[in-house]
Each structure stands twice: as C-alpha cells, then as structure tokens.
Write an enzyme that holds these catalytic residues in place. Structure first.
Site, PDB file in Angstrom:
ATOM      1  CB  SER A   1       0.517   8.874  -1.550  1.00 49.05           C
ATOM      2  OG  SER A   1       0.683  10.152  -0.756  1.00 49.05           O
TER       3      SER A   1
ATOM      4  CE1 TYR B   1       1.980   5.835   2.430  1.00 45.57           C
ATOM      5  CE2 TYR B   1       2.156   8.157   2.104  1.00 45.57           C
ATOM      6  CZ  TYR B   1       1.248   7.134   2.092  1.00 45.57           C
ATOM      7  OH  TYR B   1       0.156   7.151   1.602  1.00 45.57           O
TER       8      TYR B   1
ATOM      9  CE  LYS C   1       0.677   4.700  -0.612  1.00 44.78           C
ATOM     10  NZ  LYS C   1      -0.094   3.173  -0.598  1.00 44.78           N
TER      11      LYS C   1
HETATM   12  N1  LIG Z   1      -5.963   9.194   3.553  1.00 42.42           N
HETATM   13  C1  LIG Z   1      -5.169   9.842   2.733  1.00 42.42           C
HETATM   14  O1  LIG Z   1      -5.006  11.277   2.761  1.00 42.42           O
HETATM   15  C2  LIG Z   1      -4.353   9.277   1.683  1.00 42.42           C
HETATM   16  C3  LIG Z   1      -3.280   9.981   0.682  1.00 42.42           C
HETATM   17  C4  LIG Z   1      -2.766   9.554  -0.054  1.00 42.42           C
HETATM   18  C5  LIG Z   1      -2.665   8.051  -0.215  1.00 42.42           C
HETATM   19  N2  LIG Z   1      -3.330   7.335   0.801  1.00 42.42           N
HETATM   20  C6  LIG Z   1      -3.457   5.823   0.796  1.00 42.42           C
HETATM   21  O2  LIG Z   1      -4.787   5.502   0.349  1.00 42.42           O
HETATM   22  C7  LIG Z   1      -4.836   4.146   0.553  1.00 42.42           C
HETATM   23  C8  LIG Z   1      -5.884   3.820   1.679  1.00 42.42           C
HETATM   24  O3  LIG Z   1      -5.919   4.636   2.869  1.00 42.42           O
HETATM   25  P1  LIG Z   1      -6.825   5.268   3.829  1.00 42.42           P
HETATM   26  O4  LIG Z   1      -6.574   6.837   3.846  1.00 42.42           O
HETATM   27  O5  LIG Z   1      -8.266   4.864   3.274  1.00 42.42           O
HETATM   28  O6  LIG Z   1      -6.546   4.875   4.861  1.00 42.42           O
HETATM   29  P2  LIG Z   1      -6.976   3.476   5.914  1.00 42.42           P
HETATM   30  O7  LIG Z   1      -8.337   3.718   6.412  1.00 42.42           O
HETATM   31  O8  LIG Z   1      -5.874   3.344   7.088  1.00 42.42           O
HETATM   32  O9  LIG Z   1      -7.175   2.300   5.029  1.00 42.42           O
HETATM   33  C9  LIG Z   1      -5.880   1.325   4.887  1.00 42.42           C
HETATM   34  C10 LIG Z   1      -6.411  -0.070   4.720  1.00 42.42           C
HETATM   35  O10 LIG Z   1      -5.112  -0.902   4.314  1.00 42.42           O
HETATM   36  C11 LIG Z   1      -5.306  -2.131   5.139  1.00 42.42           C
HETATM   37  N3  LIG Z   1      -4.176  -2.714   5.306  1.00 42.42           N
HETATM   38  C12 LIG Z   1      -3.010  -1.980   5.676  1.00 42.42           C
HETATM   39  N4  LIG Z   1      -1.960  -2.952   5.725  1.00 42.42           N
HETATM   40  C13 LIG Z   1      -2.363  -4.099   5.161  1.00 42.42           C
HETATM   41  C14 LIG Z   1      -1.753  -5.300   5.096  1.00 42.42           C
HETATM   42  N5  LIG Z   1      -0.671  -5.645   5.240  1.00 42.42           N
HETATM   43  N6  LIG Z   1      -2.496  -6.446   4.339  1.00 42.42           N
HETATM   44  C15 LIG Z   1      -3.844  -6.333   4.275  1.00 42.42           C
HETATM   45  N7  LIG Z   1      -4.412  -5.050   4.372  1.00 42.42           N
HETATM   46  C16 LIG Z   1      -3.727  -4.014   4.879  1.00 42.42           C
HETATM   47  C17 LIG Z   1      -6.080  -1.719   6.370  1.00 42.42           C
HETATM   48  O11 LIG Z   1      -6.757  -2.693   6.919  1.00 42.42           O
HETATM   49  P3  LIG Z   1      -6.288  -3.710   8.075  1.00 42.42           P
HETATM   50  O12 LIG Z   1      -5.423  -2.806   9.197  1.00 42.42           O
HETATM   51  O13 LIG Z   1      -7.335  -4.367   8.741  1.00 42.42           O
HETATM   52  O14 LIG Z   1      -5.242  -4.630   7.470  1.00 42.42           O
HETATM   53  C18 LIG Z   1      -6.928  -0.451   5.934  1.00 42.42           C
HETATM   54  O15 LIG Z   1      -8.202  -1.041   5.689  1.00 42.42           O
HETATM   55  C19 LIG Z   1      -3.369   3.804   1.394  1.00 42.42           C
HETATM   56  O16 LIG Z   1      -2.550   2.920   0.487  1.00 42.42           O
HETATM   57  C20 LIG Z   1      -2.814   4.974   1.707  1.00 42.42           C
HETATM   58  O17 LIG Z   1      -1.314   5.114   1.824  1.00 42.42           O
HETATM   59  C21 LIG Z   1      -4.285   7.861   1.531  1.00 42.42           C
END
Ligand SMILES: NC(=O)c1ccc[n+]([C@@H]2O[C@H](COP(=O)([O-])OP(=O)(O)OC[C@H]3O[C@@H](n4cnc5c(N)ncnc54)[C@H](OP(=O)(O)O)[C@@H]3O)[C@@H](O)[C@H]2O)c1
Length: 248
Positions: free
Chosen positions: A141, A152, A156
């Site tokens: 991130s 967080y 990361k």
């Molecule tokens: N959106 C942003 O602005 C942003 C920015 C920087 C970085 N990120 C990073 O990008 C990645 C994807 O995030 P996203 O934005 O797509 O959000 P998201 O839709 O909440 O995706 C996160 C995914 O991780 C899975 N997950 C979480 N904990 C888990 C566990 N213990 N075991 C297995 N699966 C798990 C969740 O599925 P379940 O709940 O079904 O397990 C969900 O599908 C994350 O690492 C996030 O920190 C996002």
C-alpha cells in the site's frame, strides 16, 4: 486447461477479482482464495463468464492467517506447478487502542491480515513454484511509503523488507519477487463504510492525474510482473498511485 496456474489471495472481491480476471484473460488457470466461500464462488462464476473459459477460475476458501487452513490451498493446486502467486489478501483492521491489551490486539490483527497471510501462502506454495519462471507478487500500500495507517502502514511496509529477502533467496532459481503498492483504489470493499465524499475528494486531489484508481489499474501492473516478459524485474516496489507518492 490454461498454460499457467496462478493463485490469487483475496480474489473474491476488489483488486484481487480484477487481478484474477486479468490473469485468466492472459491464459492462466486461476485459483482464488478468501474466507467467504459464497463470495468466492459467485466471483469465480462471473469471471469464468467474463473471460469466456469455463473452469478458468476456481475458488478455495481458507483463512490465510491460520496455518492449518493452508492445506486446502495446497490440495486445490493438486501437484500442478504454480506459475504465479499474488498475495493480495489484507486490509485495514480497526480496534480499540485505548488500552495496551487493545493496542496489542489491533497490531496483531493488522500484522496477521497483511503479513502472515502473504508469508503463509507463499511458504505453503514455495515447493510448487515453477522453476525457472515462477512469480511472487505482494500487494502492499501507499501507506507503507508515506504512513497514514498506523499498524496497517507498518504491516504493509514489512512486506517490502521481506520481498527483498525472498527475491534474493529465489533469484538463483529464476523466480522473481516484486511488490505492487497501490494508492487510493475505489470500487472495492477496502473502505467499507469509512469513506466519505470529503475523504474521496481529498485522495483524488492528492493524485497528479486527478482521479481515483480502479482495480484494473492495479491488475495491469500485476499482469505485467506476472508475465514471462518481466523475468529481469525482481526485488522492486512498483507504486500504482496516480502520482500521489513520487519515485519511491
Ligand atoms: N482499496 C485501496 O484503496 C487499497 C489501497 C492500497 C492497498 N490496498 C490493498 O489491496 C489489497 C486488496 O484490497 P481491496 O481494496 O481489493 O479490498 P477488499 O475488496 O476488501 O479485498 C480484500 C480481500 O482480502 C480477503 N482477505 C482478507 N483477509 C483474509 C484472510 N485472513 N484470509 C483470506 N483472505 C482474506 C477478503 O476476502 P474475505 O473477507 O472473504 O476473506 C477480500 O477478498 C489489500 O491487501 C489492501 O490492503 C487497497
């Protein structure tokens, strides 16, 4: 059957689902992993239809913070060489930090969700990684590079240091290890009900390109790093953030 096999954690939603679709479009069979089986199955069905290849995307539910559940992923791989592992599962976990016990729980939860998920999945699949040619990709991130997320951000950032070690360990086997560091990405479950119109506007204003990121922006970077063309790129952090953080 696809030519290559990819495993994408957190592939049921948001960035992970876009990555899974992109890799399936590039000809991979894709295994998506998350905790919610119903969400994963619905996504696998949708992505199959979108990439036009029945069975291209399969789902396996596992909590990747629990070492005992990793066996389900290894079983689903069924002895096939794994070409690409995308460690995308994670997120920001809140918590009551007004006591030391609460602070400890909050930090452990963020480290578990963002570091342990990646470490355990990668370690579980290490023996199966394609040699030569395997690809390990970690989704961190912008918070790792500029702060803003407390535990967080720290979790990361830990992925970056680990990626450098892993790249050194696996380089002699022609396996690359890289980090993709997204900036603000809308249209995912990441922010839940935490996002406000003001928060959205502030994040958009912090970019140089004047827009929020979308999951496909991140998927494009992952697809490149996962491709055979990226074999000379390892140990790198690729920021995909609209210019919100420059050159780090
Ligand atoms: N959106 C942003 O602005 C942003 C920015 C920087 C970085 N990120 C990073 O990008 C990645 C994807 O995030 P996203 O934005 O797509 O959000 P998201 O839709 O909440 O995706 C996160 C995914 O991780 C899975 N997950 C979480 N904990 C888990 C566990 N213990 N075991 C297995 N699966 C798990 C969740 O599925 P379940 O709940 O079904 O397990 C969900 O599908 C994350 O690492 C996030 O920190 C996002």
């Amino acid at each position: 059957m696809g030519e290559r096999l990819a495993v994408v954690s957190g592939g049921g939603t948001g960035i992970g689902a876009a990555v899974a679709l992109g890799l399936a479009t590039d000809g991979c069979d894709v295994l998506i992993v998350g905790r919610r089986g119903d969400v994963l199955l619905a996504t696998a069905e949708r992505l199959d239809a979108e990439c036009g290849r029945t069975g291209a995307v399969r789902a396996v539910s596992a909590d990747l913070t629990d070492p005992e559940q990793l066996g389900r992923v290894v079983e689903a791989v069924a002895g096939r060489p794994v070409d690409v592992v995308v460690n995308n599962a994670g997120g920001y976990l809140g918590g009551d930090t007004s006591t030391l016990a609460g602070t400890a729980a909050h930090w452990r939860a963020n480290l578990d969700a963002n570091v342990l998920t990646a470490v355990l999945l990668t370690e579980a699949l290490l023996p199966a990684l394609r040699r030569p040619g395997g690809r390990v990709i970690l989704v961190s991130s912008i918070a790792a590079q500029r702060g803003g997320g407390g535990a967080y951000s720290a979790a990361k950032a830990a992925l970056h240091g680990w990626a450098y070690d892993l790249a050194g360990q696996l380089g002699p086997e022609q396996i690359t290890v890289n980090v993709v560091s997204p900036g603000y990405v809308a249209e995912t479950e990441f922010f839940g009900d935490r996002m406000t119109p003001e928060g959205h506007a502030k994040r958009v204003a912090a970019t140089l390109v004047g827009r929020a990121g979308v999951p496909d922006d991140i998927a494009a970077a992952v697809r490149y790093l996962a491709s055979p063309a990226a074999g000379y790129v390892t140990g790198q952090v690729l920021g995909v953030n609209g210019g919100s953080v420059l050159g780090r």
